[in-house]
Design a protein around this motif. Structure first.
Motif, PDB file in Angstrom:
ATOM      1  N   LYS A  58       4.030  16.328  -2.462  1.00 13.03           N
ATOM      2  CA  LYS A  58       5.113  15.542  -1.850  1.00 13.03           C
ATOM      3  C   LYS A  58       4.546  14.541  -0.849  1.00 13.03           C
ATOM      4  O   LYS A  58       4.946  13.371  -0.818  1.00 13.03           O
ATOM      5  N   ILE A  59       3.625  15.018  -0.013  1.00 17.53           N
ATOM      6  CA  ILE A  59       3.020  14.155   1.010  1.00 17.53           C
ATOM      7  C   ILE A  59       2.209  13.043   0.348  1.00 17.53           C
ATOM      8  O   ILE A  59       2.280  11.879   0.746  1.00 17.53           O
ATOM      9  N   THR A  60       1.471  13.399  -0.675  1.00 19.86           N
ATOM     10  CA  THR A  60       0.656  12.411  -1.380  1.00 19.86           C
ATOM     11  C   THR A  60       1.532  11.338  -2.009  1.00 19.86           C
ATOM     12  O   THR A  60       1.225  10.144  -1.926  1.00 19.86           O
ATOM     13  N   ARG A  61       2.647  11.737  -2.636  1.00 17.92           N
ATOM     14  CA  ARG A  61       3.575  10.745  -3.215  1.00 17.92           C
ATOM     15  C   ARG A  61       4.120   9.828  -2.121  1.00 17.92           C
ATOM     16  O   ARG A  61       4.298   8.629  -2.338  1.00 17.92           O
ATOM     17  N   LEU A  62       4.383  10.389  -0.961  1.00 18.40           N
ATOM     18  CA  LEU A  62       4.912   9.604   0.152  1.00 18.40           C
ATOM     19  C   LEU A  62       3.882   8.588   0.667  1.00 18.40           C
ATOM     20  O   LEU A  62       4.217   7.437   0.942  1.00 18.40           O
ATOM     21  N   LEU A  63       2.630   9.004   0.789  1.00 16.12           N
ATOM     22  CA  LEU A  63       1.615   8.194   1.460  1.00 16.12           C
ATOM     23  C   LEU A  63       0.729   7.353   0.547  1.00 16.12           C
ATOM     24  O   LEU A  63       0.031   6.471   1.037  1.00 16.12           O
ATOM     25  N   ARG A  64       0.738   7.623  -0.741  1.00 17.73           N
ATOM     26  CA  ARG A  64      -0.196   6.898  -1.605  1.00 17.73           C
ATOM     27  C   ARG A  64       0.104   5.404  -1.610  1.00 17.73           C
ATOM     28  O   ARG A  64       1.260   4.980  -1.610  1.00 17.73           O
ATOM     29  N   ALA A  65      -0.955   4.619  -1.565  1.00 17.37           N
ATOM     30  CA  ALA A  65      -0.836   3.158  -1.497  1.00 17.37           C
ATOM     31  C   ALA A  65      -0.129   2.623  -2.721  1.00 17.37           C
ATOM     32  O   ALA A  65      -0.439   3.005  -3.849  1.00 17.37           O
ATOM     33  N   ARG A  66       0.837   1.747  -2.463  1.00 10.12           N
ATOM     34  CA  ARG A  66       1.586   1.086  -3.532  1.00 10.12           C
ATOM     35  C   ARG A  66       1.603  -0.416  -3.246  1.00 10.12           C
ATOM     36  O   ARG A  66       2.542  -0.918  -2.625  1.00 10.12           O
ATOM     37  N   PRO A  67       0.596  -1.133  -3.659  1.00  8.70           N
ATOM     38  CA  PRO A  67       0.567  -2.576  -3.395  1.00  8.70           C
ATOM     39  C   PRO A  67       1.581  -3.303  -4.266  1.00  8.70           C
ATOM     40  O   PRO A  67       1.290  -3.682  -5.384  1.00  8.70           O
ATOM     41  N   GLU A  68       2.803  -3.478  -3.745  1.00  5.72           N
ATOM     42  CA  GLU A  68       3.898  -4.016  -4.545  1.00  5.72           C
ATOM     43  C   GLU A  68       4.397  -5.383  -4.084  1.00  5.72           C
ATOM     44  O   GLU A  68       5.038  -6.085  -4.852  1.00  5.72           O
ATOM     45  N   THR A  69       4.134  -5.751  -2.859  1.00  2.86           N
ATOM     46  CA  THR A  69       4.651  -7.028  -2.368  1.00  2.86           C
ATOM     47  C   THR A  69       3.721  -8.168  -2.773  1.00  2.86           C
ATOM     48  O   THR A  69       2.595  -7.952  -3.218  1.00  2.86           O
ATOM     49  N   VAL A  70       4.192  -9.381  -2.578  1.00  2.00           N
ATOM     50  CA  VAL A  70       3.390 -10.559  -2.902  1.00  2.00           C
ATOM     51  C   VAL A  70       2.089 -10.552  -2.106  1.00  2.00           C
ATOM     52  O   VAL A  70       1.017 -10.822  -2.659  1.00  2.00           O
ATOM     53  N   SER A  71       2.157 -10.234  -0.818  1.00  2.00           N
ATOM     54  CA  SER A  71       0.934 -10.240  -0.005  1.00  2.00           C
ATOM     55  C   SER A  71      -0.016  -9.124  -0.438  1.00  2.00           C
ATOM     56  O   SER A  71      -1.230  -9.325  -0.463  1.00  2.00           O
ATOM     57  N   ASP A  72       0.509  -7.974  -0.813  1.00  2.00           N
ATOM     58  CA  ASP A  72      -0.350  -6.889  -1.295  1.00  2.00           C
ATOM     59  C   ASP A  72      -1.012  -7.271  -2.613  1.00  2.00           C
ATOM     60  O   ASP A  72      -2.194  -7.008  -2.833  1.00  2.00           O
ATOM     61  N   ARG A  73      -0.254  -7.903  -3.498  1.00  2.00           N
ATOM     62  CA  ARG A  73      -0.824  -8.333  -4.786  1.00  2.00           C
ATOM     63  C   ARG A  73      -1.874  -9.423  -4.569  1.00  2.00           C
ATOM     64  O   ARG A  73      -2.856  -9.508  -5.309  1.00  2.00           O
ATOM     65  N   ALA A  74      -1.688 -10.249  -3.548  1.00  2.00           N
ATOM     66  CA  ALA A  74      -2.698 -11.261  -3.219  1.00  2.00           C
ATOM     67  C   ALA A  74      -4.001 -10.592  -2.785  1.00  2.00           C
ATOM     68  O   ALA A  74      -5.090 -11.051  -3.146  1.00  2.00           O
ATOM     69  N   LEU A  75      -3.895  -9.516  -2.028  1.00  2.00           N
ATOM     70  CA  LEU A  75      -5.083  -8.761  -1.633  1.00  2.00           C
ATOM     71  C   LEU A  75      -5.808  -8.228  -2.873  1.00  2.00           C
ATOM     72  O   LEU A  75      -7.032  -8.336  -2.987  1.00  2.00           O
ATOM     73  N   LEU A  76      -5.056  -7.661  -3.815  1.00  2.00           N
ATOM     74  CA  LEU A  76      -5.660  -7.160  -5.051  1.00  2.00           C
ATOM     75  C   LEU A  76      -6.380  -8.287  -5.793  1.00  2.00           C
ATOM     76  O   LEU A  76      -7.483  -8.097  -6.314  1.00  2.00           O
ATOM     77  N   GLU A  77      -5.755  -9.444  -5.823  1.00  2.00           N
ATOM     78  CA  GLU A  77      -6.360 -10.583  -6.514  1.00  2.00           C
ATOM     79  C   GLU A  77      -7.632 -11.041  -5.811  1.00  2.00           C
ATOM     80  O   GLU A  77      -8.644 -11.342  -6.462  1.00  2.00           O
ATOM     81  N   LEU A  78      -7.604 -11.105  -4.492  1.00  2.00           N
ATOM     82  CA  LEU A  78      -8.802 -11.495  -3.743  1.00  2.00           C
ATOM     83  C   LEU A  78      -9.965 -10.550  -4.032  1.00  2.00           C
ATOM     84  O   LEU A  78     -11.096 -10.982  -4.234  1.00  2.00           O
ATOM     85  N   VAL A  79      -9.677  -9.256  -4.048  1.00  2.00           N
ATOM     86  CA  VAL A  79     -10.725  -8.270  -4.339  1.00  2.00           C
ATOM     87  C   VAL A  79     -11.194  -8.430  -5.783  1.00  2.00           C
ATOM     88  O   VAL A  79     -12.398  -8.432  -6.062  1.00  2.00           O
ATOM     89  N   SER A  80     -10.278  -8.575  -6.705  1.00  2.00           N
ATOM     90  CA  SER A  80     -10.620  -8.671  -8.132  1.00  2.00           C
ATOM     91  C   SER A  80     -11.488  -9.880  -8.464  1.00  2.00           C
ATOM     92  O   SER A  80     -12.247  -9.848  -9.431  1.00  2.00           O
TER      93      SER A  80
END
Length: 190
Positions: A58-80
């Motif tokens: 339950k705690i893991t589902r609550l806290l696991r990173a979910r990069p879903e916003t535009v800024s989060d997806r931009a971070l994924l793209e920068l890393v990629s």
């Protein structure tokens, strides 16, 4: 620890506390959401008590990173598309979120095979040792420091970890959950 919940107990309590404080959630409200007592939340956060497997999930589902916003997806793209060896994982579960081409040069399987899967099983001995000292190094504090350490070469069927100096940085995603940026601080000679 199962691979599905590849979460170290030493990380769970401090991560839960930090998420709760940053999101202004009282222990009592979180306890009600998780179906446990407020004192249990307090004991988990302090490390006095370990959650059982059901509560851990339950705690893991609550806290696991979910990069879903535009800024989060931009971070994924920068890393990629980074030109240096770098990857991004969920800070709590070590699930791979993004990796640069330079990072995946030492991987023996396509990145898609490892995407959204915990990388903890590939941790070298020095990575494991550092992981258990993060709390005492201030990693879970609001402005926690980058951590720099040496890792030895480690060979796995899926990938090779080269001997290198690693810098890890904890990055808050838009929703208050955390990702970990893993960079080669200097590439060691092999």
């Amino acid at each position: 620890m199962t691979e599905e919940t590849a979460v170290l107990q030493s990380s769970l309590g401090p991560s839960l506390r930090r998420w709760r404080v940053l999101n202004r959630v009282k222990q009592q409200a979180l306890a009600a959401d998780l179906g446990v007592s407020q004192s249990r939340i307090s004991r988990w956060e302090s490390g006095v008590l370990e959650p059982d497997e059901t509560d851990r999930r339950k705690i893991t589902r609550l806290l696991r990173a979910r990069p879903e916003t535009v800024s989060d997806r931009a971070l994924l793209e920068l890393v990629s598309f980074a030109s240096t060896p770098v990857h991004l994982v969920c800070d709590l579960t070590h699930r791979l979120l993004a990796a640069s081409p330079k990072r995946t040069q030492n991987w023996h399987v396509p990145v898609a095979e490892l995407m959204d899967k915990p990388l903890w099983r590939f941790a070298s001995q020095s990575i494991r040792e550092v992981e258990h000292t993060l709390d005492e190094k201030g990693w879970f504090e609001p402005l926690g420091p980058d951590i720099v350490y040496q890792t030895e070469r480690a060979e796995f069927a899926e990938l090779t970890i080269p001997q290198s100096r690693i810098r890890i940085s904890r990055l808050a995603l838009s929703d208050g959950r955390y990702a970990r940026l893993v960079r080669d601080d200097t590439v060691a000679a092999e």
